[in-house]
Design a protein around this motif. Sequence first.
Motif, PDB file in Angstrom:
ATOM      1  N   ASN A   4     -12.923   0.173  -6.201  1.00  0.00           N
ATOM      2  CA  ASN A   4     -12.171  -0.388  -5.090  1.00  0.00           C
ATOM      3  C   ASN A   4     -12.333  -1.894  -4.969  1.00  0.00           C
ATOM      4  N   ILE A  71      -0.223  -2.657  -4.779  1.00  0.00           N
ATOM      5  CA  ILE A  71      -0.441  -1.692  -3.689  1.00  0.00           C
ATOM      6  C   ILE A  71      -1.591  -0.750  -4.058  1.00  0.00           C
ATOM      7  N   ASP A  72      -2.589  -0.689  -3.162  1.00  0.00           N
ATOM      8  CA  ASP A  72      -3.750   0.181  -3.398  1.00  0.00           C
ATOM      9  C   ASP A  72      -3.617   1.511  -2.669  1.00  0.00           C
ATOM     10  N   ALA A  73      -2.897   1.492  -1.542  1.00  0.00           N
ATOM     11  CA  ALA A  73      -2.860   2.709  -0.722  1.00  0.00           C
ATOM     12  C   ALA A  73      -1.466   2.935  -0.156  1.00  0.00           C
ATOM     13  N   SER A  74      -1.033   4.207  -0.192  1.00  0.00           N
ATOM     14  CA  SER A  74       0.276   4.585   0.351  1.00  0.00           C
ATOM     15  C   SER A  74       0.075   5.373   1.636  1.00  0.00           C
ATOM     16  N   SER A  90       2.474   8.462  -5.877  1.00  0.00           N
ATOM     17  CA  SER A  90       1.459   7.463  -5.506  1.00  0.00           C
ATOM     18  C   SER A  90       0.111   7.807  -6.127  1.00  0.00           C
ATOM     19  N   LYS A  95      -3.066   5.420  -6.659  1.00  0.00           N
ATOM     20  CA  LYS A  95      -3.202   4.920  -5.275  1.00  0.00           C
ATOM     21  C   LYS A  95      -3.883   5.960  -4.378  1.00  0.00           C
ATOM     22  N   HIS A  96      -4.498   5.450  -3.310  1.00  0.00           N
ATOM     23  CA  HIS A  96      -5.030   6.329  -2.270  1.00  0.00           C
ATOM     24  C   HIS A  96      -3.871   6.710  -1.356  1.00  0.00           C
ATOM     25  N   GLY A 122      -7.732   8.780  -6.613  1.00  0.00           N
ATOM     26  CA  GLY A 122      -7.738   8.191  -5.270  1.00  0.00           C
ATOM     27  C   GLY A 122      -8.054   9.257  -4.234  1.00  0.00           C
TER      28      GLY A 122
END
Length: 342
Positions: A4, A71-74, A90, A95-96, A122
């Motif tokens: 992360n 983008i790391d998280a949706s 995602s 992605k998380h 994720g």
Amino acid sequence: MKKNKEIVNVCIFGAGRAGMIHAANFAGRIPGARLYAVSDPDEEAARKACKELGIEKYYTDYGKAVEDGNIDASVVAAPTAFHREISVASSLAGKHVLCEKPMALNEEECQEMISASEKGGGILQIGFMRRFDKSFLHAKSVAESGEIGDIVLVKSLTRGPSTPREWMYDVDKSNGPLAEVNSHDIDTLRWFTGSEFDTIYATGSNYRCRQVKDRFPGFYDNVIMAATFKNGMQGLIDGALSVGYGYDARTEILGTSGLILVGQKEHLSVETVTLKDGVKTPFVQSWRNLFSEAYLSEDTCFIKTILESGKPAVTGFDGKMAVRAVRAGNLSIREKRVVSLT
Ligand SMILES: NC(=O)c1ccc[n+]([C@@H]2O[C@H](COP(=O)([O-])OP(=O)(O)OC[C@H]3O[C@@H](n4cnc5c(N)ncnc54)[C@H](O)[C@@H]3O)[C@@H](O)[C@H]2O)c1
């Protein structure tokens, strides 16, 4: 688990009612998070959201957003029918995911989401924000302290003021009010009993949305669901739409030696007293005010779990079990019989 970064870049999928609550939280209220983009096929909604939130990046094609490596998280707050495809894409892109309730339309879709998340590395958290509400959390700790003895019955109701979105009327496609309104109650019952549904009997009827009776004979705007749990506890759910008077969410936990009541009906601690009307208090009008702090805690927990490589507080399994109960309830309504989940 994915490595992360220090700041989690978040994209909101669906700039509607729920999406904008999350978006406002991520746009400055949560340490370690940054609202990076919104994705909505309705370009006007996406642009309007960006303006309101003070960001520039938006997508109208969720596939393009998923490909964006920044983008790391949706946060998936599109209508329920799209939860599976956005979450799976995602997760597979590494992605998380924080996915709104109801998790998806059936257990197979839920399982696909869980598997994709495991594959992508994720986290997958489901949006049962009542688990983050201060009153519900306090009730949970009282229940666990043994103060009311052994839990016998968990009874939960949710009634909403507004008329349903058009897509909700076809219960075969949307899973109806049990999914959209009462998923929270179903999760509350699982959470407080600490057990899984064993049997479900539900009835539903359409009393207020009469204009759609001919087009959607299977639609119900009032529902009750009686359940037994594998550990022997009992459950009861009451749900309604278009009630007009306000937003009503209340839970009772009955034990062998006491009772816990959760739920707030008054929006403000103000009473008006007149000779003509007696005492009047304003009723809560929306889940947006009632649970705003719970949403913030939920979103904060999501980011903290990502940054600390922890386990999500509300899992894909919790989402899948709730979807299972929703579908069993709808089957019970349709076939007028008790449905066994064992
Ligand atoms: N936790 C809660 O209490 C709560 C409250 C409200 C809604 N929800 C859930 O959130 C979801 C959205 O509900 P809502 O009331 O905000 O709906 P809404 O109709 O207000 O907004 C949905 C938005 O998603 C957009 N959209 C449609 N397809 C999309 C796609 N493929 N990708 C991205 N965006 C898309 C629409 O254009 C719209 O702007 C539902 O699953 C609902 O059950 C949860």
